[in-house]
Scaffold this motif. Sequence first.
Motif, mmCIF file in Angstrom:
data_model
loop_
_atom_site.group_PDB
_atom_site.id
_atom_site.type_symbol
_atom_site.label_atom_id
_atom_site.label_comp_id
_atom_site.label_asym_id
_atom_site.label_seq_id
_atom_site.Cartn_x
_atom_site.Cartn_y
_atom_site.Cartn_z
ATOM 1 N N ASN A 7 0.823 -1.216 0.000
ATOM 2 C CA ASN A 7 0.000 0.000 0.000
ATOM 3 C C ASN A 7 0.853 1.260 0.000
ATOM 4 O O ASN A 7 0.529 2.234 -0.670
ATOM 5 C CB ASN A 7 -0.947 0.000 1.198
ATOM 6 C CG ASN A 7 -2.057 -1.006 1.046
ATOM 7 O OD1 ASN A 7 -2.385 -1.428 -0.057
ATOM 8 N ND2 ASN A 7 -2.629 -1.407 2.156
ATOM 9 N N GLN A 8 1.933 1.257 0.741
ATOM 10 C CA GLN A 8 2.802 2.437 0.792
ATOM 11 C C GLN A 8 3.494 2.674 -0.548
ATOM 12 O O GLN A 8 3.711 3.816 -0.936
ATOM 13 C CB GLN A 8 3.844 2.290 1.886
ATOM 14 C CG GLN A 8 3.287 2.456 3.270
ATOM 15 C CD GLN A 8 4.382 2.382 4.318
ATOM 16 O OE1 GLN A 8 5.429 1.770 4.100
ATOM 17 N NE2 GLN A 8 4.142 3.009 5.453
ATOM 18 N N ARG A 11 0.071 2.681 -3.787
ATOM 19 C CA ARG A 11 -1.197 3.415 -3.695
ATOM 20 C C ARG A 11 -0.941 4.914 -3.500
ATOM 21 O O ARG A 11 0.016 5.314 -2.859
ATOM 22 C CB ARG A 11 -2.031 2.888 -2.535
ATOM 23 C CG ARG A 11 -2.523 1.482 -2.778
ATOM 24 C CD ARG A 11 -3.577 1.091 -1.764
ATOM 25 N NE ARG A 11 -3.916 -0.309 -1.870
ATOM 26 C CZ ARG A 11 -4.874 -0.797 -2.658
ATOM 27 N NH1 ARG A 11 -5.581 0.014 -3.400
ATOM 28 N NH2 ARG A 11 -5.114 -2.094 -2.697
ATOM 29 N N ASP A 12 -1.859 5.717 -4.066
ATOM 30 C CA ASP A 12 -1.771 7.161 -3.864
ATOM 31 C C ASP A 12 -2.542 7.554 -2.609
ATOM 32 O O ASP A 12 -2.995 6.702 -1.852
ATOM 33 C CB ASP A 12 -2.275 7.921 -5.100
ATOM 34 C CG ASP A 12 -3.752 7.696 -5.384
ATOM 35 O OD1 ASP A 12 -4.429 7.007 -4.603
ATOM 36 O OD2 ASP A 12 -4.230 8.217 -6.415
ATOM 37 N N ARG A 13 -2.701 8.836 -2.383
ATOM 38 C CA ARG A 13 -3.373 9.322 -1.166
ATOM 39 C C ARG A 13 -4.844 8.919 -1.104
ATOM 40 O O ARG A 13 -5.429 8.840 -0.034
ATOM 41 C CB ARG A 13 -3.259 10.836 -1.081
ATOM 42 C CG ARG A 13 -1.867 11.281 -0.805
ATOM 43 C CD ARG A 13 -1.789 12.771 -0.675
ATOM 44 N NE ARG A 13 -0.410 13.151 -0.438
ATOM 45 C CZ ARG A 13 0.098 14.314 -0.758
ATOM 46 N NH1 ARG A 13 -0.644 15.230 -1.305
ATOM 47 N NH2 ARG A 13 1.360 14.572 -0.506
ATOM 48 N N ASN A 70 3.224 8.195 -5.508
ATOM 49 C CA ASN A 70 3.545 7.110 -4.576
ATOM 50 C C ASN A 70 5.042 6.803 -4.682
ATOM 51 O O ASN A 70 5.753 7.373 -5.506
ATOM 52 C CB ASN A 70 2.686 5.869 -4.843
ATOM 53 C CG ASN A 70 2.791 5.359 -6.254
ATOM 54 O OD1 ASN A 70 3.812 5.504 -6.895
ATOM 55 N ND2 ASN A 70 1.733 4.746 -6.745
ATOM 56 N N TYR A 71 5.503 5.892 -3.833
ATOM 57 C CA TYR A 71 6.939 5.577 -3.822
ATOM 58 C C TYR A 71 7.393 4.900 -5.104
ATOM 59 O O TYR A 71 8.534 5.066 -5.529
ATOM 60 C CB TYR A 71 7.290 4.722 -2.610
ATOM 61 C CG TYR A 71 7.185 5.459 -1.303
ATOM 62 C CD1 TYR A 71 7.777 6.705 -1.144
ATOM 63 C CD2 TYR A 71 6.496 4.926 -0.233
ATOM 64 C CE1 TYR A 71 7.677 7.396 0.049
ATOM 65 C CE2 TYR A 71 6.390 5.602 0.972
ATOM 66 C CZ TYR A 71 6.983 6.838 1.104
ATOM 67 O OH TYR A 71 6.884 7.518 2.278
#
Length: 90
Positions: A7-8, A11-13, A70-71
């Motif tokens: 998720n980190q 995924r975006d905000r 995202n990362y």
Amino acid sequence: MENTFFNQVFRDREGKIVLAQMPNLPLIVWIGASLLKIIFTTGRINIGLDILAFGSLFTWAWEELFQGVNYFRRALGFVVLISLMAWKIQ
């Protein structure tokens, strides 16, 4: 939503998985300049298109590195930025 590694990274905000997005202006300019370099293979026009293509892809990578959603997108910008510098150094 769980705070997992997946998720980190992906995924975006808003919680959406983001791997690719619609091209933004620097990416569109890079694609256009790169395609025109196939037509204009020599001369000053080719040199100008090469500079334009490099600058626009550098700008895209820089924006992704510092403003990616995202990362994964930030890592993609980092990889492209390092690749561009390595390509120009050789």
